[in-house]
Structures are given as C-alpha cells and as structure tokens.
Design a protein around this motif. Structure first.
Motif, short mmCIF file in Angstrom:
data_model
loop_
_atom_site.label_atom_id
_atom_site.label_comp_id
_atom_site.label_asym_id
_atom_site.label_seq_id
_atom_site.Cartn_x
_atom_site.Cartn_y
_atom_site.Cartn_z
N LEU A 122 0.86 -1.18 0.00
CA LEU A 122 0.00 0.00 0.00
C LEU A 122 0.90 1.23 0.00
N HIS A 123 0.77 2.08 -1.00
CA HIS A 123 1.56 3.31 -1.11
C HIS A 123 0.72 4.48 -0.59
N LEU A 124 1.26 5.24 0.36
CA LEU A 124 0.56 6.38 0.95
C LEU A 124 1.04 7.68 0.32
N THR A 125 0.08 8.52 -0.09
CA THR A 125 0.41 9.87 -0.56
C THR A 125 -0.62 10.85 -0.02
N ASP A 126 -0.26 12.13 -0.07
CA ASP A 126 -1.23 13.14 0.33
C ASP A 126 -2.15 13.42 -0.85
N MET A 127 -3.04 14.38 -0.70
CA MET A 127 -4.03 14.66 -1.75
C MET A 127 -3.39 15.25 -3.00
N ASN A 128 -2.13 15.68 -2.90
CA ASN A 128 -1.40 16.18 -4.06
C ASN A 128 -0.47 15.11 -4.63
N ASP A 129 -0.66 13.86 -4.18
CA ASP A 129 0.12 12.70 -4.62
C ASP A 129 1.60 12.79 -4.26
N LYS A 130 1.90 13.49 -3.19
CA LYS A 130 3.26 13.53 -2.65
C LYS A 130 3.39 12.39 -1.62
N PRO A 131 4.45 11.58 -1.70
CA PRO A 131 4.60 10.45 -0.77
C PRO A 131 4.60 10.90 0.69
N ILE A 132 3.99 10.08 1.54
CA ILE A 132 3.97 10.29 2.99
C ILE A 132 4.76 9.15 3.61
N ALA A 133 5.72 9.46 4.46
CA ALA A 133 6.50 8.42 5.14
C ALA A 133 5.55 7.53 5.94
N ALA A 134 5.67 6.23 5.76
CA ALA A 134 4.75 5.27 6.38
C ALA A 134 5.10 4.96 7.84
N ASP A 135 6.22 5.47 8.33
CA ASP A 135 6.60 5.22 9.72
C ASP A 135 5.47 5.66 10.65
N GLY A 136 5.08 4.79 11.57
CA GLY A 136 4.03 5.10 12.52
C GLY A 136 2.63 4.74 12.04
N TYR A 137 2.48 4.45 10.76
CA TYR A 137 1.19 4.03 10.22
C TYR A 137 1.09 2.51 10.29
N ARG A 138 -0.11 2.00 10.33
CA ARG A 138 -0.35 0.56 10.19
C ARG A 138 -1.69 0.40 9.48
N ALA A 139 -1.92 -0.80 8.98
CA ALA A 139 -3.17 -1.02 8.25
C ALA A 139 -3.60 -2.47 8.41
N THR A 140 -4.87 -2.69 8.13
CA THR A 140 -5.43 -4.03 8.04
C THR A 140 -6.09 -4.14 6.68
N ALA A 141 -5.65 -5.13 5.90
CA ALA A 141 -6.25 -5.39 4.59
C ALA A 141 -7.34 -6.44 4.77
N ILE A 142 -8.48 -6.19 4.15
CA ILE A 142 -9.61 -7.13 4.14
C ILE A 142 -9.98 -7.30 2.67
N LEU A 143 -9.53 -8.39 2.07
CA LEU A 143 -9.67 -8.58 0.63
C LEU A 143 -10.44 -9.86 0.32
N VAL A 144 -11.04 -9.90 -0.86
CA VAL A 144 -11.78 -11.08 -1.30
C VAL A 144 -10.98 -11.74 -2.42
N VAL A 145 -10.49 -12.96 -2.13
CA VAL A 145 -9.70 -13.72 -3.09
C VAL A 145 -10.38 -15.07 -3.31
N ASN A 146 -10.72 -15.36 -4.55
CA ASN A 146 -11.40 -16.62 -4.90
C ASN A 146 -12.64 -16.85 -4.04
N GLY A 147 -13.39 -15.80 -3.79
CA GLY A 147 -14.63 -15.92 -3.03
C GLY A 147 -14.46 -16.00 -1.52
N GLN A 148 -13.23 -15.98 -1.06
CA GLN A 148 -12.95 -16.06 0.38
C GLN A 148 -12.43 -14.70 0.88
N THR A 149 -12.89 -14.28 2.04
CA THR A 149 -12.40 -13.05 2.64
C THR A 149 -11.14 -13.37 3.43
N ILE A 150 -10.08 -12.64 3.12
CA ILE A 150 -8.83 -12.79 3.87
C ILE A 150 -8.53 -11.49 4.58
N ARG A 151 -7.87 -11.59 5.70
CA ARG A 151 -7.57 -10.41 6.52
C ARG A 151 -6.13 -10.55 7.02
#
Length: 125
Positions: A55-84
């Motif tokens: 996951l690439h983070l940028t501001d609203m002007n598409d300038k990169p934001i350092a990801a240090d201190g950020y975290r995320a949870t991905a919830i995706l559907v692959v082959n009909g199964q939800t993975i997290r």
C-alpha cells in the motif's frame, strides 16, 4: 411542466455521474489503483499474484507520505474467500503485508489505515 421535470431529472443524472467519475479509482504509478482514504490521503494498493501486498501512501497532491508510525489491516476477497492480514511500514511511503494466499492484481476489498495519531481512514477497492 413535464418538460421541466424531464430536464431536472436529466440534469440530476448528469451531476451524479460526473461526481461518481471524479472519485473513481485511477491507475497509480506502481501498477495499482489509487483511492481516496479519508480527507487527507490517496492510497494505491498493489497486488501482483503473490502473497506480498503493498500500500503506497500519498497526500491529496500525490506527494509520498512516510509510512513510519502508520499501520493497516487489509480485508480482501480472493477466490470468493475473505482474507484479513496486517500491514506494517516497509520503507518510504509503503505499508507491506503478507497475505495467507496469493492476491491477484485488481483484487476487491478494503484497507483500514491507522495514522500515527490513532485516527483511522478506509479505502475501498
């Protein structure tokens, strides 16, 4: 009178379609789709058929934001199964996670991002 109603309906439909196009996903510079996340971020989800998802983070002007201190949870559907799975800083503006299965390009789902201040934003793909 009927003519004015028809004109009003047509104008409303035009405005709604223009608004929807303005927020539609756009192709990102890293091969993924760029989505708005909250009021302050653009995020690009990159999956290419492996278990690594970036996951690439940028501001609203598409300038990169350092990801240090950020975290995320991905919830995706692959082959009909939800993975997290969690995503952690991976250098620069990247959050990186390892999915339990290979994730194809163009995957559908959502990513919930937590900022260093504890606020959360979401991007839906």
């Amino acid at each position: 009178m009927a003519m004015y109603r028809l004109l009003a309906v047509a104008l409303a439909a035009l405005l709604l379609s223009t608004s929807a196009q303005a927020h539609a996903p756009q192709a990102g510079p890293n091969g993924g789709k760029v989505i708005h996340a909250g009021a302050n971020y653009h995020v690009e989800l990159v999956a290419s058929g492996t278990t690594e998802v970036v996951l690439h983070l940028t501001d609203m002007n598409d300038k990169p934001i350092a990801a240090d201190g950020y975290r995320a949870t991905a919830i995706l559907v692959v082959n009909g199964q939800t993975i997290r799975f969690p995503m952690q800083p991976g250098g620069g503006s990247r959050l990186v996670g390892t999915a339990p299965v290979a994730v194809p390009a163009g995957v559908r789902g959502a990513v919930q991002i937590t900022t260093p201040q504890g606020a959360t934003v979401q991007a839906r793909y």
